[in-house]
Design an enzyme around this catalytic site. Structure first.
Site, PDB file in Angstrom:
ATOM      1  N   SER A 149      20.614  17.764  84.075  1.00  0.00           N
ATOM      2  CA  SER A 149      20.733  16.762  84.833  1.00  0.00           C
ATOM      3  C   SER A 149      21.819  16.819  85.970  1.00  0.00           C
ATOM      4  O   SER A 149      22.945  17.599  85.555  1.00  0.00           O
ATOM      5  CB  SER A 149      21.070  15.636  83.632  1.00  0.00           C
ATOM      6  OG  SER A 149      21.408  14.335  84.576  1.00  0.00           O
ATOM      7  N   TYR A 162      26.805  12.845  77.789  1.00  0.00           N
ATOM      8  CA  TYR A 162      25.614  13.446  78.339  1.00  0.00           C
ATOM      9  C   TYR A 162      25.657  14.516  79.492  1.00  0.00           C
ATOM     10  O   TYR A 162      24.980  15.540  79.435  1.00  0.00           O
ATOM     11  CB  TYR A 162      24.669  12.283  79.013  1.00  0.00           C
ATOM     12  CG  TYR A 162      23.451  12.535  79.430  1.00  0.00           C
ATOM     13  CD1 TYR A 162      22.254  12.862  79.132  1.00  0.00           C
ATOM     14  CD2 TYR A 162      23.182  12.325  80.858  1.00  0.00           C
ATOM     15  CE1 TYR A 162      21.221  12.866  79.484  1.00  0.00           C
ATOM     16  CE2 TYR A 162      21.990  12.879  81.541  1.00  0.00           C
ATOM     17  CZ  TYR A 162      21.087  12.995  81.010  1.00  0.00           C
ATOM     18  OH  TYR A 162      19.690  13.126  81.449  1.00  0.00           O
ATOM     19  N   LYS A 166      24.550  18.459  79.218  1.00  0.00           N
ATOM     20  CA  LYS A 166      23.365  18.867  80.372  1.00  0.00           C
ATOM     21  C   LYS A 166      23.885  20.159  80.929  1.00  0.00           C
ATOM     22  O   LYS A 166      23.211  21.013  81.356  1.00  0.00           O
ATOM     23  CB  LYS A 166      22.979  17.912  81.081  1.00  0.00           C
ATOM     24  CG  LYS A 166      22.046  16.886  80.587  1.00  0.00           C
ATOM     25  CD  LYS A 166      20.759  17.548  80.089  1.00  0.00           C
ATOM     26  CE  LYS A 166      19.825  16.119  79.647  1.00  0.00           C
ATOM     27  NZ  LYS A 166      18.734  16.950  78.984  1.00  0.00           N
TER      28      LYS A 166
END
Length: 301
Positions: A149, A162, A166
């Site tokens: 991401s 997150y 990622k």
């Protein structure tokens, strides 16, 4: 392009993963549709989403089976891969797509919110990839596709867990590509731009946020599947260790970390010379504190 290949796709009960499963099955692959059936936050459990995608594939004449095991635990991750071996006798590709969100500003983030996201994204990608590695090694071929991401590649607010996971996946993918190249195993990352239930958690309170959400809504999850099909196919046999991004009809090749500029002093450095020489010489190449939407600030094509 994927005739008779066996592909495991995690988080394939909806969104991007579902589109991957449908597209790969349509291209001849036999697909293990894995999905725990949780909420975006990782709560609950439901075998229904994976089974519904399997039924869609079978209704279209394809071959698929459902798996409701978790990627976040070593034993259950092995069961996902074993399901492919037991049903189809081999495994050719792993797509690490499963994910959850527990967004919170860093200064408020709990240890549980950190661990749960790392467990699914980063540990889950390792567990499923590692479970498949002996089969890839013994057959002398294999393919990994990992979802990263721009939250990790570039940055975003309120996503320390997150983003860390990622960006860690990018390093994991590169390590796999290096370690397994001699066995004809390749590993790549895709950073998707698309409207999905995970992206649907983005705040949309200010005019700027609302405009961003409307822009993302125009980016369909199905637009990402063609690149994944290519990477899983023999046509992508010489593509490994790369990071791609897909935004509607655009495909980007993302950069890797490399030196931008260097400075040196033959007598070595002191804190004072760092302040007076090194930092002024390097400052022009500093990266600003940008977010993903600051870098990708034009409308999708």
């Amino acid at each position: 392009m994927l005739q008779e290949k066996v592909i495991v796709i995690t988080g394939a009960g909806g969104g991007i993963g579902r589109d991957f499963a449908l597209a790969m099955a349509a291209n001849g692959a036999r697909v293990v549709v894995n999905d725990l059936g949780t909420s975006v936050q990782g709560e609950g459990r439901d075998a229904g989403p994976a089974q519904r995608v399997v039924e869609e594939i079978r209704a279209a004449g394809g071959t698929a089976l459902a798996s409701a095991d978790s990627v976040a635990e070593w034993e259950s991750a092995n069961r996902i891969v074993k399901a492919a071996i037991d049903a189809f006798g081999r495994i050719d590709c792993v797509v690490n797509n499963a994910g959850i969100l527990r967004d919170r500003f860093f200064f408020n983030m709990s240890v549980e919110e950190w661990r749960s996201v790392i467990d699914v994204h980063l540990n889950g990608s390792f567990y499923v990839s590692r479970a498949a590695a002996p089969y890839f090694k013994s057959q002398g071929s294999g393919c990994y596709i990992h979802m990263t991401s721009t939250s990790g590649l570039i940055g975003n607010l309120g996503q320390a867990n997150y983003a860390a996971a990622k960006l860690g996946i990018v390093a994991l993918s590169k390590s796999i590509a290096l370690d397994m190249a001699k066995f004809n195993v390749r590993s790549n990352c895709i950073s998707p731009f698309a409207w999905s239930r995970m992206i649907g958690t983005i705040p949309s309170e200010t005019p700027e946020q609302q405009a961003r959400v409307e822009r993302i809504k125009r980016m369909e999850t199905s637009k990402i599947a063609p690149l994944a099909v290519f990477l899983a196919s023999d046509a992508g046999r010489d593509v490994s260790g790369q990071i791609f991004a897909v935004r509607a009809n655009e495909i980007f090749l993302m950069s890797h970390n490399r030196p931008l500029r260097s400075v040196q002093r033959s007598e070595g450095w002191t804190p004072q010379s760092v302040a007076g020489h090194a930092i002024p010489a390097l400052r022009a190449h500093f990266y600003p504190l940008e977010r993903s939407q600051d870098v990708f600030n034009w409308d999708p094509v």
